[in-house]
Design an enzyme around this catalytic site. Structure first.
Site, PDB file in Angstrom:
ATOM      1  N   HIS A   1      72.488  78.092  96.979  1.00  0.00           N
ATOM      2  CA  HIS A   1      73.232  78.694  98.095  1.00  0.00           C
ATOM      3  C   HIS A   1      73.321  77.723  99.271  1.00  0.00           C
ATOM      4  CE1 HIS A   1      69.204  80.419  99.641  1.00  0.00           C
ATOM      5  NE2 HIS A   1      69.677  79.796 100.702  1.00  0.00           N
TER       6      HIS A   1
ATOM      7  N   ASP B   1      74.030  81.307 109.854  1.00  0.00           N
ATOM      8  CA  ASP B   1      73.656  82.605 109.290  1.00  0.00           C
ATOM      9  C   ASP B   1      72.560  83.270 110.109  1.00  0.00           C
ATOM     10  OD1 ASP B   1      71.730  80.747 108.584  1.00  0.00           O
ATOM     11  OD2 ASP B   1      72.080  80.876 106.435  1.00  0.00           O
TER      12      ASP B   1
ATOM     13  N   ASP C   1      68.607  78.134  94.548  1.00  0.00           N
ATOM     14  CA  ASP C   1      69.621  78.724  93.660  1.00  0.00           C
ATOM     15  C   ASP C   1      71.030  78.203  93.977  1.00  0.00           C
ATOM     16  OD1 ASP C   1      70.201  79.991  96.048  1.00  0.00           O
ATOM     17  OD2 ASP C   1      69.858  82.033  95.302  1.00  0.00           O
TER      18      ASP C   1
ATOM     19  N   GLU D   1      75.042  83.395  98.489  1.00  0.00           N
ATOM     20  CA  GLU D   1      74.261  83.466  97.260  1.00  0.00           C
ATOM     21  C   GLU D   1      75.174  83.321  96.038  1.00  0.00           C
ATOM     22  OE1 GLU D   1      71.235  83.161  97.495  1.00  0.00           O
ATOM     23  OE2 GLU D   1      70.160  84.717  98.602  1.00  0.00           O
TER      24      GLU D   1
HETATM   25  C1  GLP Z   1      67.711  79.420 103.808  1.00  0.00           C
HETATM   26  C2  GLP Z   1      68.904  79.221 104.781  1.00  0.00           C
HETATM   27  C3  GLP Z   1      69.749  78.045 104.382  1.00  0.00           C
HETATM   28  C4  GLP Z   1      68.834  76.914 103.988  1.00  0.00           C
HETATM   29  C5  GLP Z   1      68.111  77.256 102.716  1.00  0.00           C
HETATM   30  C6  GLP Z   1      67.057  76.242 102.334  1.00  0.00           C
HETATM   31  O1  GLP Z   1      67.687  80.618 103.157  1.00  0.00           O
HETATM   32  N1  GLP Z   1      69.750  80.357 104.956  1.00  0.00           N
HETATM   33  O2  GLP Z   1      70.592  77.677 105.467  1.00  0.00           O
HETATM   34  O3  GLP Z   1      69.581  75.745 103.739  1.00  0.00           O
HETATM   35  O4  GLP Z   1      67.604  78.548 102.730  1.00  0.00           O
HETATM   36  O5  GLP Z   1      65.935  76.302 103.171  1.00  0.00           O
HETATM   37  P1  GLP Z   1      64.917  75.124 103.295  1.00  0.00           P
HETATM   38  O6  GLP Z   1      65.643  73.995 103.929  1.00  0.00           O
HETATM   39  O7  GLP Z   1      63.822  75.642 104.162  1.00  0.00           O
HETATM   40  O8  GLP Z   1      64.465  74.794 101.921  1.00  0.00           O
END
Ligand code: GLP
Length: 261
Positions: free
Chosen positions: A138, A67, A136, A143
């Site tokens: 995702h 992403d 959440d 989302e």
């Molecule tokens: C972000 C990314 C995801 C990631 C998630 C969790 O928004 N787009 O790919 O897995 O949120 O992030 P983190 O690993 O820093 O908690």
């Protein structure tokens, strides 16, 4: 779905890294699905250490990131293009142009998204997809409410995700972009092996839903229950809401070594 509850996030990262080392040793030109965020950092640290020790090479491997934020200038340190290079790609020996990601500055976003899907397919598809998970539920930036069959497309970030990610933007939610381009749930489901890593109590409810909730667009990661080969690597805190925690522990402890991950 295999749930592995590790003593801590570093141990989870080591297991994830081992799966990647095994893959790349058997298939040097493997296609890796790379994720940003704090969750995969332990995997990347371990891979960088093994690369430095001469135990693994990514010289022939390819990568596709999940992403990207829409609209951040190319030189912004928080574009996922820059983050994945800082956190992993530039610490090992990927070839130039071996790692691709969504273009958050594309002028024709639908055309770009179609070309990204085509590039993944032309590379032979993703062998191993690394994933984190949002609070959440995702994955990528799919989302709640995302189509369970979605492909790469533009999405609007939820307020929760923008609050969660504000820590990367001086703690200021207004600096967090409102839109992103993300591989879809259908895109992620096409990977041959999915390794999802999560740590900390903030992820415990999302992890419970992922493994034990009803499959629903409300918790997008639950689509992974339909995938034939998913490995979920957790620390104790992320595993703390699992209903079948003791069963997962017993299962992993009794697992035949030849099975691997
Ligand atoms: C972000 C990314 C995801 C990631 C998630 C969790 O928004 N787009 O790919 O897995 O949120 O992030 P983190 O690993 O820093 O908690």
């Amino acid at each position: 779905m295999e749930i592995v509850i590790c003593p801590d996030a570093a141990a989870a990262g080591t297991l994830g890294a081992e799966a990647i080392v095994t893959l790349v040793k058997g298939k040097p030109d493997a296609v890796l699905g790379l994720a940003t965020g704090s969750s995969p950092l332990a995997i990347y640290d371990e891979l960088a250490a093994r690369h430095d020790a001469g135990q693994v090479s990514f010289a022939q491997a390819r990568g596709f990131t999940l992403d990207e934020y829409v609209g951040l200038p190319a030189e912004h340190p928080e574009t996922y293009h820059n983050v994945i290079r800082r956190d992993f790609v530039n610490r090992v020996d990927f070839g130039a142009d071996a790692v691709h990601g969504p273009d958050g500055l594309a002028t024709d976003i639908p055309a770009f998204c179609a070309s990204y899907e085509a590039a993944i397919a032309a590379a032979g598809g993703v062998d191993l997809q690394i994933l984190g998970i949002g609070t959440d539920g995702h994955i990528g930036f799919n989302e709640p409410g995302s189509s369970l069959a979605s492909r790469t497309r533009i999405k609007t970030l939820t307020r929760q995700t923008r609050v969660d990610n504000a820590r990367f933007f001086d703690g200021d939610i207004d600096q967090v972009p409102t839109h992103c381009i993300t591989q879809g749930l259908g895109t992620i489901m096409a990977a041959r092996h999915v390794v999802l890593v999560a740590s900390g109590t903030a992820k415990a409810e999302a992890v419970h839903q992922l493994a034990e909730g009803s499959v629903s667009a409300l918790w997008p990661a639950t689509i992974l229950q339909h995938h034939p080969h998913v490995t979920v690597l957790l620390d104790e805190a992320a595993a703390s809401r699992l209903q079948l925690g003791s069963y997962y522990r017993e299962t992993y402890a009794a697992k035949p070594a030849w099975q691997g991950l």
